[in-house]
Design a protein around this motif. Structure first.
Motif, PDB file in Angstrom:
ATOM      1  N   SER A  35      42.807  27.074  26.861  1.00 21.00           N
ATOM      2  CA  SER A  35      44.255  27.077  26.651  1.00 21.00           C
ATOM      3  C   SER A  35      44.667  26.486  25.311  1.00 21.00           C
ATOM      4  O   SER A  35      45.825  26.619  24.904  1.00 21.00           O
ATOM      5  N   ARG A  36      43.736  25.857  24.597  1.00 26.51           N
ATOM      6  CA  ARG A  36      44.080  25.247  23.315  1.00 26.51           C
ATOM      7  C   ARG A  36      42.800  24.983  22.516  1.00 26.51           C
ATOM      8  O   ARG A  36      41.689  25.157  23.006  1.00 26.51           O
ATOM      9  N   GLY A  37      42.988  24.526  21.286  1.00 29.26           N
ATOM     10  CA  GLY A  37      41.883  24.039  20.472  1.00 29.26           C
ATOM     11  C   GLY A  37      40.756  25.019  20.252  1.00 29.26           C
ATOM     12  O   GLY A  37      40.968  26.205  19.942  1.00 29.26           O
ATOM     13  N   ILE A  38      39.533  24.537  20.411  1.00 27.64           N
ATOM     14  CA  ILE A  38      38.345  25.350  20.161  1.00 27.64           C
ATOM     15  C   ILE A  38      38.292  26.536  21.111  1.00 27.64           C
ATOM     16  O   ILE A  38      37.986  27.665  20.711  1.00 27.64           O
ATOM     17  N   GLY A  39      38.590  26.306  22.385  1.00 30.67           N
ATOM     18  CA  GLY A  39      38.552  27.400  23.353  1.00 30.67           C
ATOM     19  C   GLY A  39      39.495  28.524  22.987  1.00 30.67           C
ATOM     20  O   GLY A  39      39.160  29.699  23.093  1.00 30.67           O
ATOM     21  N   ARG A  40      40.693  28.170  22.557  1.00 34.22           N
ATOM     22  CA  ARG A  40      41.677  29.172  22.141  1.00 34.22           C
ATOM     23  C   ARG A  40      41.141  29.998  20.973  1.00 34.22           C
ATOM     24  O   ARG A  40      41.239  31.230  20.959  1.00 34.22           O
ATOM     25  N   ALA A  41      40.562  29.317  19.981  1.00 31.77           N
ATOM     26  CA  ALA A  41      40.032  30.019  18.809  1.00 31.77           C
ATOM     27  C   ALA A  41      38.896  30.958  19.191  1.00 31.77           C
ATOM     28  O   ALA A  41      38.773  32.063  18.642  1.00 31.77           O
ATOM     29  N   ILE A  42      38.063  30.551  20.145  1.00 30.06           N
ATOM     30  CA  ILE A  42      36.955  31.401  20.584  1.00 30.06           C
ATOM     31  C   ILE A  42      37.483  32.660  21.256  1.00 30.06           C
ATOM     32  O   ILE A  42      37.023  33.774  20.988  1.00 30.06           O
ATOM     33  N   VAL A  43      38.457  32.493  22.143  1.00 30.56           N
ATOM     34  CA  VAL A  43      39.060  33.652  22.803  1.00 30.56           C
ATOM     35  C   VAL A  43      39.610  34.639  21.780  1.00 30.56           C
ATOM     36  O   VAL A  43      39.368  35.850  21.863  1.00 30.56           O
ATOM     37  N   LEU A  44      40.342  34.135  20.798  1.00 28.36           N
ATOM     38  CA  LEU A  44      40.967  35.015  19.819  1.00 28.36           C
ATOM     39  C   LEU A  44      39.930  35.708  18.937  1.00 28.36           C
ATOM     40  O   LEU A  44      40.129  36.855  18.522  1.00 28.36           O
ATOM     41  N   ARG A  45      38.814  35.026  18.679  1.00 31.53           N
ATOM     42  CA  ARG A  45      37.745  35.656  17.881  1.00 31.53           C
ATOM     43  C   ARG A  45      37.164  36.855  18.614  1.00 31.53           C
ATOM     44  O   ARG A  45      36.951  37.926  18.030  1.00 31.53           O
ATOM     45  N   PHE A  46      36.896  36.707  19.887  1.00 30.13           N
ATOM     46  CA  PHE A  46      36.374  37.832  20.668  1.00 30.13           C
ATOM     47  C   PHE A  46      37.428  38.918  20.864  1.00 30.13           C
ATOM     48  O   PHE A  46      37.121  40.111  20.825  1.00 30.13           O
ATOM     49  N   ALA A  47      38.662  38.512  21.070  1.00 29.49           N
ATOM     50  CA  ALA A  47      39.743  39.486  21.257  1.00 29.49           C
ATOM     51  C   ALA A  47      39.856  40.405  20.048  1.00 29.49           C
ATOM     52  O   ALA A  47      40.064  41.615  20.189  1.00 29.49           O
ATOM     53  N   ALA A  48      39.718  39.829  18.864  1.00 24.30           N
ATOM     54  CA  ALA A  48      39.839  40.609  17.630  1.00 24.30           C
ATOM     55  C   ALA A  48      38.748  41.666  17.503  1.00 24.30           C
ATOM     56  O   ALA A  48      38.900  42.631  16.751  1.00 24.30           O
ATOM     57  N   GLU A  49      37.666  41.496  18.262  1.00 23.07           N
ATOM     58  CA  GLU A  49      36.568  42.475  18.229  1.00 23.07           C
ATOM     59  C   GLU A  49      36.599  43.417  19.427  1.00 23.07           C
ATOM     60  O   GLU A  49      35.648  44.157  19.666  1.00 23.07           O
TER      61      GLU A  49
END
Length: 273
Positions: A35-49
């Protein structure tokens, strides 16, 4: 048995490219504590692919929903938001049954959920110790064990665990229990890499130094404190969640298909100093 997908393009997963042509997800990814921080960034990285992403949260549902919306805008073909307490077997089991009902398998599990703790051993209570170990280490065990059947069904699968520089060296501000929990994650990662290799499932970890998140704002809330943290690192920088997400993405996907049991240090040169 999970089998690693051949790589046709170094920059993007071959499986993902083919899936996009067919209108299918590049893969299925579960990120705990997203929901925030590192986890949020990881989700968005995979989403972009083009990956379908499952976002778990402990208590901040509104933030998790915001991450899901952002992931959809970036290209995730599907998002699922799950309440999850990684330290509770019942909660983990409930999340598993929900995800299993929605997805055919799981390609990537990122064990990111965790709690931070500071203070000397004299100030650390038994309750502190048990809570941190239960979330940071037992939680990785529970989630991995529970979701393993979905990983085993995938054409390719991997696990990435969030460790920490605190699990590699005692010369950090985190407490003994936090360091012990993250050292445990490293040991668990290496053992699982051996144990799960027979299924073709790779298991790796990332070990960041200070990452600019809510969890460590107490060390960064003045210009003087920020400078002090920057000077601990030869690159004179404070690591961002997106730096960690990029490393997780690499280790999780078949671009790193020959790597397992590895701990990737993301510390801006701190080990070299």
């Amino acid at each position: 048995m999970a089998v690693q997908t051949p790589i046709l393009n170094h920059a993007r997963l071959a499986a993902g490219v083919e899936a996009e042509r067919e209108g299918k997800p590049a893969g299925y990814v579960l990120v705990t504590g997203a929901s925030r921080g590192i986890g949020r960034a990881i989700v968005l990285r995979f989403a972009a692919e083009g990956y379908a992403v499952a976002i778990t949260y402990h208590s901040k549902r509104d933030q998790a929903l915001e991450v899901a919306e952002r992931a959809r805008r970036l290209g995730a073909p599907e998002t699922i938001v799950l309440q999850l307490d990684v330290s509770s077997p019942d909660s983990v089991e409930k999340a598993y049954h929900r995800l299993e009902a929605e997805w055919p398998y799981l390609n990537v599990l990122v064990n990111n959920a965790g709690v931070f703790h500071v203070g000397g051993i004299e100030e650390t209570t038994l309750e502190d110790w048990e809570h941190v170990i239960r979330v940071n280490l037992t939680g990785v065990f529970l989630v991995t064990k529970t979701f393993l059947p979905m990983l085993k069904r995938a054409p390719w699968a991997s696990i990435v665990n969030l460790a920490s520089i605190a699990g590699q060296t005692g010369n950090v501000a985190a407490s003994a229990v936090y360091a012990a929990s993250k050292a445990g994650v490293i040991g668990l990662t290496r053992r699982l890499a051996v144990e799960l290799a027979k299924y073709g499932i790779r298991v790796n970890a990332v070990a960041p130094s200070f990452v600019e998140t809510d969890m460590v704002q107490m060390f960064l809330d003045t210009p003087e404190k920020r400078k002090k943290i920057e000077e601990l690192h030869p690159l004179r920088m404070i690591i961002q969640p997106e730096d960690v997400a990029e490393a997780v993405y690499f280790l999780a996907t078949p671009a790193s298909r020959a790597i397992t049991g590895h701990v990737l240090s993301i510390n801006a040169g701190r080990f070299a100093a």
